[in-house]
Design a protein around this motif. Structure first.
Motif, PDB file in Angstrom:
ATOM      1  N   ALA A 118      15.817  -6.919 -31.176  1.00 15.03           N
ATOM      2  CA  ALA A 118      14.643  -7.788 -31.069  1.00 15.03           C
ATOM      3  C   ALA A 118      13.881  -7.573 -29.772  1.00 15.03           C
ATOM      4  O   ALA A 118      12.777  -8.096 -29.610  1.00 15.03           O
ATOM      5  CB  ALA A 118      15.060  -9.253 -31.197  1.00 15.03           C
ATOM      6  N   THR A 119      14.449  -6.845 -28.845  1.00 15.12           N
ATOM      7  CA  THR A 119      13.798  -6.546 -27.574  1.00 15.12           C
ATOM      8  C   THR A 119      14.185  -5.147 -27.130  1.00 15.12           C
ATOM      9  O   THR A 119      15.297  -4.679 -27.404  1.00 15.12           O
ATOM     10  CB  THR A 119      14.191  -7.569 -26.486  1.00 15.12           C
ATOM     11  OG1 THR A 119      13.610  -7.182 -25.235  1.00 15.12           O
ATOM     12  CG2 THR A 119      15.699  -7.662 -26.330  1.00 15.12           C
ATOM     13  N   GLY A 120      13.269  -4.491 -26.439  1.00 13.38           N
ATOM     14  CA  GLY A 120      13.566  -3.179 -25.884  1.00 13.38           C
ATOM     15  C   GLY A 120      14.064  -3.248 -24.458  1.00 13.38           C
ATOM     16  O   GLY A 120      14.397  -2.224 -23.863  1.00 13.38           O
ATOM     17  N   GLU A 121      14.139  -4.455 -23.900  1.00 12.78           N
ATOM     18  CA  GLU A 121      14.609  -4.627 -22.527  1.00 12.78           C
ATOM     19  C   GLU A 121      16.130  -4.640 -22.479  1.00 12.78           C
ATOM     20  O   GLU A 121      16.811  -4.940 -23.472  1.00 12.78           O
ATOM     21  CB  GLU A 121      14.057  -5.918 -21.938  1.00 12.78           C
ATOM     22  CG  GLU A 121      12.550  -5.920 -21.743  1.00 12.78           C
ATOM     23  CD  GLU A 121      12.080  -7.112 -20.935  1.00 12.78           C
ATOM     24  OE1 GLU A 121      11.958  -6.989 -19.700  1.00 12.78           O
ATOM     25  OE2 GLU A 121      11.837  -8.175 -21.542  1.00 12.78           O
ATOM     26  N   THR A 122      16.659  -4.370 -21.315  1.00  9.40           N
ATOM     27  CA  THR A 122      18.099  -4.399 -21.120  1.00  9.40           C
ATOM     28  C   THR A 122      18.557  -5.806 -20.751  1.00  9.40           C
ATOM     29  O   THR A 122      17.757  -6.673 -20.389  1.00  9.40           O
ATOM     30  CB  THR A 122      18.519  -3.440 -20.004  1.00  9.40           C
ATOM     31  OG1 THR A 122      18.009  -3.945 -18.748  1.00  9.40           O
ATOM     32  CG2 THR A 122      17.991  -2.035 -20.255  1.00  9.40           C
ATOM     33  N   HIS A 123      19.856  -6.006 -20.812  1.00  9.27           N
ATOM     34  CA  HIS A 123      20.435  -7.287 -20.406  1.00  9.27           C
ATOM     35  C   HIS A 123      20.096  -7.569 -18.943  1.00  9.27           C
ATOM     36  O   HIS A 123      19.761  -8.707 -18.575  1.00  9.27           O
ATOM     37  CB  HIS A 123      21.953  -7.266 -20.609  1.00  9.27           C
ATOM     38  CG  HIS A 123      22.596  -8.606 -20.536  1.00  9.27           C
ATOM     39  ND1 HIS A 123      22.934  -9.206 -19.339  1.00  9.27           N
ATOM     40  CD2 HIS A 123      22.941  -9.489 -21.510  1.00  9.27           C
ATOM     41  CE1 HIS A 123      23.488 -10.384 -19.577  1.00  9.27           C
ATOM     42  NE2 HIS A 123      23.498 -10.585 -20.892  1.00  9.27           N
ATOM     43  N   ALA A 124      20.133  -6.552 -18.117  1.00  9.95           N
ATOM     44  CA  ALA A 124      19.805  -6.721 -16.696  1.00  9.95           C
ATOM     45  C   ALA A 124      18.340  -7.107 -16.511  1.00  9.95           C
ATOM     46  O   ALA A 124      18.013  -7.972 -15.689  1.00  9.95           O
ATOM     47  CB  ALA A 124      20.123  -5.445 -15.930  1.00  9.95           C
TER      48      ALA A 124
END
Length: 297
Positions: free
Chosen positions: A72-78
């Protein structure tokens, strides 16, 4: 204050305010914080104390991890956790452009919380309540800047729900409503805008159906499973009214029903079965038992 790498920008690039605050980190508050994080905001989440703040942080980051797994997102957990600030000091809201209150549906708690938040905000910041039934005009009367106040009623579970109900008070500025409609759209959800009235649109209709389903169960008309199946298969509801009550929380639904009963009369009087289950601590999914049995976390 426990801080997880807050970085401030000038303005969000995805249509939401860059700096958003959420008061209350339960299931709803954590879901709201998660939604704004995924939309690119820096989120300050405030709870009552250190233990509650840490629990809220865990809820949000579990939701973040699930969103990454689902793609659902291309961002990382960090990336996402770096934009999350969690603590128990209202001063964290001083630089927020929008703060959403998500505390229990109790008048005195709402008023106290909103007044404390407003005292920290800049004059042009927006303040919203996630209330599902309490009058926005009545809440606004307790505030110093009613033009910058509105209802933003998110639905449970926030990540899966596509609806946000915007409630315009008599003094809410038209510019704020327009901004809020854009913010909700930027979250990937659909805004509906209603005028202030007891229960607004969604709670008034949803609670009426839920209370009648409880009365039918109380009268022995059918089992909880069959009542829910009637609405799901016969009327294409995605979830039945009794299971939905479990998901919302029987205590939450009781509080809304009591308020609507006081405002709209006998048709919203809470059934005795609902009162009894709440008194026994059978609150639905969050307690493991309501009209259904649920796995506990």
């Amino acid at each position: 204050m426990t801080t997880v790498g807050l970085e401030i920008g000038d303005r969000g690039e995805n249509g939401v305010p860059d700096r958003v605050g959420v008061l209350g980190g339960g299931r709803m508050g954590a879901g709201i914080a998660h939604a704004f994080l995924l939309a690119g905001a820096h989120v300050a989440l405030v709870e009552r104390n250190e233990a509650e703040a840490e629990a809220a942080r865990d809820r949000v980051l579990r939701a973040v991890a699930a969103s990454i797994t689902r793609g659902a997102t291309g961002e990382t957990h960090a990336d996402l956790s770096d934009r999350l600030q969690v603590g128990w000091d209202f001063a964290a809201f001083a630089d927020r452009e929008l703060v959403v209150e998500a505390v229990p549906e109790v008048w005195a708690i709402k008023v106290d919380a909103l007044q404390q938040v407003e005292a920290e905000l800049s004059p042009d910041a927006a303040l919203a309540s996630n209330t599902s039934s309490i009058s926005i005009d009545d809440l606004a009367a307790e505030l110093e800047r009613p033009a910058r106040f509105l209802g933003l009623h998110f639905f449970n579970p926030v990540p899966a729900s596509r609806l946000v109900e915007l409630v315009a008070g008599s003094d809410t500025s038209p510019e704020l409503i327009a901004d809020a409609q854009a913010w909700v759209s930027a979250l990937g959800k659909t805004p509906i805008t209603v005028s202030d009235a007891p229960g607004f649109a969604s709670s008034r209709l949803g609670v009426a159906l839920g209370l009648e389903a409880i009365r039918m169960l109380e009268d022995g008309v059918a089992s909880a499973e069959d009542i829910d199946a009637a609405m799901m298969l016969g009327y294409k509801h995605p979830v039945g009214p009794l299971k939905l009550t479990d998901l919302v929380g029987l205590d939450v639904r009781l509080g809304i029903a009591e308020y609507l009963h006081s405002q709209l009369g006998a048709r919203f009087e809470p059934p005795a079965l609902l009162r009894r289950l709440v008194a026994e601590g059978k609150l639905g999914r969050k307690s493991g038992q309501g009209f259904y049995t649920w796995p506990t976390d």
